[in-house]
Design a protein around this motif. Structure first.
Motif, PDB file in Angstrom:
ATOM      1  N   TYR A 164    -101.852 -38.595  -7.913  1.00 53.56           N
ATOM      2  CA  TYR A 164    -101.135 -37.328  -7.805  1.00 53.56           C
ATOM      3  C   TYR A 164    -101.922 -36.414  -6.872  1.00 53.56           C
ATOM      4  O   TYR A 164    -103.091 -36.107  -7.136  1.00 53.56           O
ATOM      5  CB  TYR A 164    -101.024 -36.641  -9.165  1.00 53.56           C
ATOM      6  N   ALA A 165    -101.299 -35.969  -5.786  1.00 58.91           N
ATOM      7  CA  ALA A 165    -101.923 -34.960  -4.938  1.00 58.91           C
ATOM      8  C   ALA A 165    -101.968 -33.636  -5.695  1.00 58.91           C
ATOM      9  O   ALA A 165    -101.191 -33.406  -6.632  1.00 58.91           O
ATOM     10  CB  ALA A 165    -101.130 -34.801  -3.646  1.00 58.91           C
ATOM     11  N   ALA A 166    -102.878 -32.766  -5.303  1.00 54.36           N
ATOM     12  CA  ALA A 166    -102.963 -31.458  -5.948  1.00 54.36           C
ATOM     13  C   ALA A 166    -101.614 -30.748  -5.869  1.00 54.36           C
ATOM     14  O   ALA A 166    -100.996 -30.686  -4.806  1.00 54.36           O
ATOM     15  CB  ALA A 166    -104.043 -30.616  -5.277  1.00 54.36           C
ATOM     16  N   GLY A 167    -101.148 -30.259  -7.008  1.00 51.99           N
ATOM     17  CA  GLY A 167     -99.894 -29.530  -7.065  1.00 51.99           C
ATOM     18  C   GLY A 167     -98.655 -30.393  -7.184  1.00 51.99           C
ATOM     19  O   GLY A 167     -97.542 -29.871  -7.221  1.00 51.99           O
ATOM     20  N   SER A 168     -98.807 -31.711  -7.269  1.00 54.21           N
ATOM     21  CA  SER A 168     -97.636 -32.590  -7.358  1.00 54.21           C
ATOM     22  C   SER A 168     -97.221 -32.792  -8.808  1.00 54.21           C
ATOM     23  O   SER A 168     -97.987 -32.550  -9.740  1.00 54.21           O
ATOM     24  CB  SER A 168     -97.921 -33.935  -6.695  1.00 54.21           C
ATOM     25  N   HIS A 187     -92.030 -37.018 -21.288  1.00 50.88           N
ATOM     26  CA  HIS A 187     -92.912 -35.944 -20.828  1.00 50.88           C
ATOM     27  C   HIS A 187     -92.591 -35.604 -19.379  1.00 50.88           C
ATOM     28  O   HIS A 187     -91.784 -36.270 -18.723  1.00 50.88           O
ATOM     29  CB  HIS A 187     -94.390 -36.306 -21.006  1.00 50.88           C
ATOM     30  N   THR A 188     -93.260 -34.543 -18.893  1.00 51.09           N
ATOM     31  CA  THR A 188     -93.130 -34.102 -17.506  1.00 51.09           C
ATOM     32  C   THR A 188     -94.534 -34.023 -16.915  1.00 51.09           C
ATOM     33  O   THR A 188     -95.231 -33.022 -17.067  1.00 51.09           O
ATOM     34  CB  THR A 188     -92.444 -32.724 -17.426  1.00 51.09           C
ATOM     35  N   PRO A 189     -95.000 -35.087 -16.268  1.00 58.20           N
ATOM     36  CA  PRO A 189     -96.386 -35.112 -15.784  1.00 58.20           C
ATOM     37  C   PRO A 189     -96.576 -34.343 -14.483  1.00 58.20           C
ATOM     38  O   PRO A 189     -95.674 -34.259 -13.649  1.00 58.20           O
ATOM     39  CB  PRO A 189     -96.654 -36.601 -15.583  1.00 58.20           C
ATOM     40  N   PHE A 190     -97.796 -33.807 -14.321  1.00 57.01           N
ATOM     41  CA  PHE A 190     -98.165 -33.103 -13.095  1.00 57.01           C
ATOM     42  C   PHE A 190     -99.682 -33.047 -13.017  1.00 57.01           C
ATOM     43  O   PHE A 190    -100.395 -33.442 -13.951  1.00 57.01           O
ATOM     44  CB  PHE A 190     -97.560 -31.689 -13.070  1.00 57.01           C
ATOM     45  N   SER A 191    -100.185 -32.561 -11.901  1.00 57.01           N
ATOM     46  CA  SER A 191    -101.623 -32.360 -11.756  1.00 57.01           C
ATOM     47  C   SER A 191    -101.864 -31.194 -10.813  1.00 57.01           C
ATOM     48  O   SER A 191    -101.524 -31.262  -9.631  1.00 57.01           O
ATOM     49  CB  SER A 191    -102.312 -33.621 -11.225  1.00 57.01           C
ATOM     50  N   THR A 192    -102.429 -30.142 -11.345  1.00 55.88           N
ATOM     51  CA  THR A 192    -102.689 -28.948 -10.542  1.00 55.88           C
ATOM     52  C   THR A 192    -103.742 -29.214  -9.478  1.00 55.88           C
ATOM     53  O   THR A 192    -103.608 -28.794  -8.322  1.00 55.88           O
ATOM     54  CB  THR A 192    -103.147 -27.796 -11.455  1.00 55.88           C
ATOM     55  N   ARG A 193    -104.791 -29.943  -9.851  1.00 52.11           N
ATOM     56  CA  ARG A 193    -105.903 -30.190  -8.926  1.00 52.11           C
ATOM     57  C   ARG A 193    -105.890 -31.586  -8.319  1.00 52.11           C
ATOM     58  O   ARG A 193    -106.720 -31.906  -7.474  1.00 52.11           O
ATOM     59  CB  ARG A 193    -107.229 -29.958  -9.650  1.00 52.11           C
ATOM     60  N   GLY A 194    -104.968 -32.420  -8.758  1.00 45.28           N
ATOM     61  CA  GLY A 194    -104.908 -33.794  -8.282  1.00 45.28           C
ATOM     62  C   GLY A 194    -105.624 -34.736  -9.234  1.00 45.28           C
ATOM     63  O   GLY A 194    -106.568 -34.344  -9.930  1.00 45.28           O
ATOM     64  N   CYS A 195    -105.175 -35.985  -9.276  1.00 44.81           N
ATOM     65  CA  CYS A 195    -105.804 -36.965 -10.162  1.00 44.81           C
ATOM     66  C   CYS A 195    -105.412 -38.365  -9.728  1.00 44.81           C
ATOM     67  O   CYS A 195    -104.517 -38.569  -8.894  1.00 44.81           O
ATOM     68  CB  CYS A 195    -105.397 -36.729 -11.620  1.00 44.81           C
ATOM     69  N   ARG A 196    -106.092 -39.329 -10.329  1.00 47.55           N
ATOM     70  CA  ARG A 196    -105.782 -40.742 -10.132  1.00 47.55           C
ATOM     71  C   ARG A 196    -105.830 -41.410 -11.499  1.00 47.55           C
ATOM     72  O   ARG A 196    -106.780 -41.204 -12.261  1.00 47.55           O
ATOM     73  CB  ARG A 196    -106.783 -41.382  -9.176  1.00 47.55           C
ATOM     74  N   ILE A 197    -104.803 -42.201 -11.821  1.00 49.92           N
ATOM     75  CA  ILE A 197    -104.744 -42.847 -13.127  1.00 49.92           C
ATOM     76  C   ILE A 197    -104.448 -44.339 -12.972  1.00 49.92           C
ATOM     77  O   ILE A 197    -103.854 -44.773 -11.986  1.00 49.92           O
ATOM     78  CB  ILE A 197    -103.691 -42.196 -14.058  1.00 49.92           C
ATOM     79  N   PHE A 198    -104.872 -45.104 -13.961  1.00 47.28           N
ATOM     80  CA  PHE A 198    -104.529 -46.519 -14.115  1.00 47.28           C
ATOM     81  C   PHE A 198    -103.475 -46.563 -15.206  1.00 47.28           C
ATOM     82  O   PHE A 198    -103.728 -46.140 -16.338  1.00 47.28           O
ATOM     83  CB  PHE A 198    -105.787 -47.296 -14.509  1.00 47.28           C
TER      84      PHE A 198
END
Length: 232
Positions: A51-55, A96-107
Motif C-alpha cells: 500500500y502506498a502512503a494514503g492508499s 473491512h475497509t483497509p488503508f494505510s496512511t503512511r504506507g505498508c507491505r503485508i504478506f
C-alpha cells in the motif's frame, strides 16, 4: 491477472519475491507480488501486497477468510492500526475497509481459512504469546488448531534442521538467510513443500527469522471447491 500460479501442490515451490515484479491491483496505489493463485480477482491466493502512503482498498467481505502478517509500515482498517510484526486472522464472511496512511507491505493469504473457523486473531509484537525454545530455535506460536499451526521462528547461526511435513509446509523468510536443498532463501523468499515432504535447512546468518505455517496443505482441494461454489 493470470488465474493460476503455482497450483500444482505436489511440487516443491520457491519464489524469491524481491525479484518478482509488482502488479497493479484494481485500487490505485495498491500493488501485488503473487506467490500462488487460483482464481481471478476472487481467488485462493498468497501474495505480498504493498500500500502506498494514503492508499486504500474499497470495503469488501472475505468470504473465504483472510490471514496476513505486516512486513513493513502500518496497515490500518476501521478496527485498528497494525504495525510491522502484526499477525491478523479475519474469519470467513468478515469484512473491512483497509488503508494505510503512511504506507505498508503485508504478506497475505486469502480463501485459506475453513468456514467453521470463526476466530478473529489480532497479535502485535507486544502481545505475542511468550516465546518457547526448542533445540536452539526461539518460537512464538501465533495460531494453533488441529488443522494448522502458524509460528514466528528465530534461528541462530549454523542451525541445521530436518523435519517431516506430512500435511505440507510453507515459510516466508523475514530476515537473515536459510539454505534449503539447492536454494538460498533470503528476506522475501517463500517456500512451499507438498504433503509428505521433508523440510531440511540450515541458517547461515547470525539470526534468521521466518514465518512458518504447517499441517494445512491437505485441504487445498476443499478450499478450491469452496471457492468455485462462490464464483459459479
Amino acid at each position: 491477472m493470470d488465474n493460476t500460479l503455482h497450483t500444482d501442490f505436489t511440487q516443491r515451490i520457491v519464489v524469491h519475491s524481491q525479484q518478482t515484479p509488482w502488479l497493479d491491483s484494481p485500487m490505485v496505489g495498491v500493488k501485488r507480488r503473487p506467490l500462488e493463485r487460483y482464481g481471478q480477482e476472487i481467488a485462493r491466493a498468497t501474495s505480498i501486497v504493498q500500500y502506498a502512503a494514503g492508499s486504500q482498498f474499497s470495503p469488501h467481505c472475505h468470504l473465504g477468510g483472510e490471514e496476513f502478517y505486516v512486513l513493513e509500515g502500518v496497515f490500518q482498517d476501521e478496527h485498528g492500526d497494525y504495525p510491522a510484526g502484526s499477525y491478523i486472522r479475519n474469519p470467513p464472511h468478515s469484512s473491512h475497509t483497509p488503508f494505510s496512511t503512511r504506507g505498508c507491505r503485508i504478506f497475505v493469504k486469502l480463501w485459506q481459512i475453513p468456514d467453521h473457523d470463526q476466530r478473529t486473531v489480532t497479535l502485535t509484537p507486544s502481545t505475542y504469546p511468550l516465546a518457547t525454545e526448542h533445540h536452539g530455535i526461539t518460537e512464538h506460536l501465533l495460531y494453533h488448531a488441529a488443522y494448522e499451526t502458524v509460528s514466528l521462528q528465530i534461528w541462530p547461526a549454523d542451525k541445521h534442521i530436518s523435519m517431516a511435513a506430512p500435511n505440507g509446509l510453507e515459510l516466508l523468510v523475514l530476515s537473515g538467510q536459510l539454505h534449503s536443498e539447492q536454494d538460498t532463501l533470503q528476506q522475501g523468499s517463500w517456500l512451499r513443500l507438498p504433503c509428505g515432504a521433508t523440510f531440511t535447512a540450515y541458517s547461515q546468518a547470525a539470526k534468521t527469522t521466518i514465518w512458518l505455517k504447517q499441517h494445512h496443505l491437505n485441504r487445498v482441494e476443499q478450499e478450491i471447491v469452496r471457492l468455485r461454489s462462490h464464483i459459479s
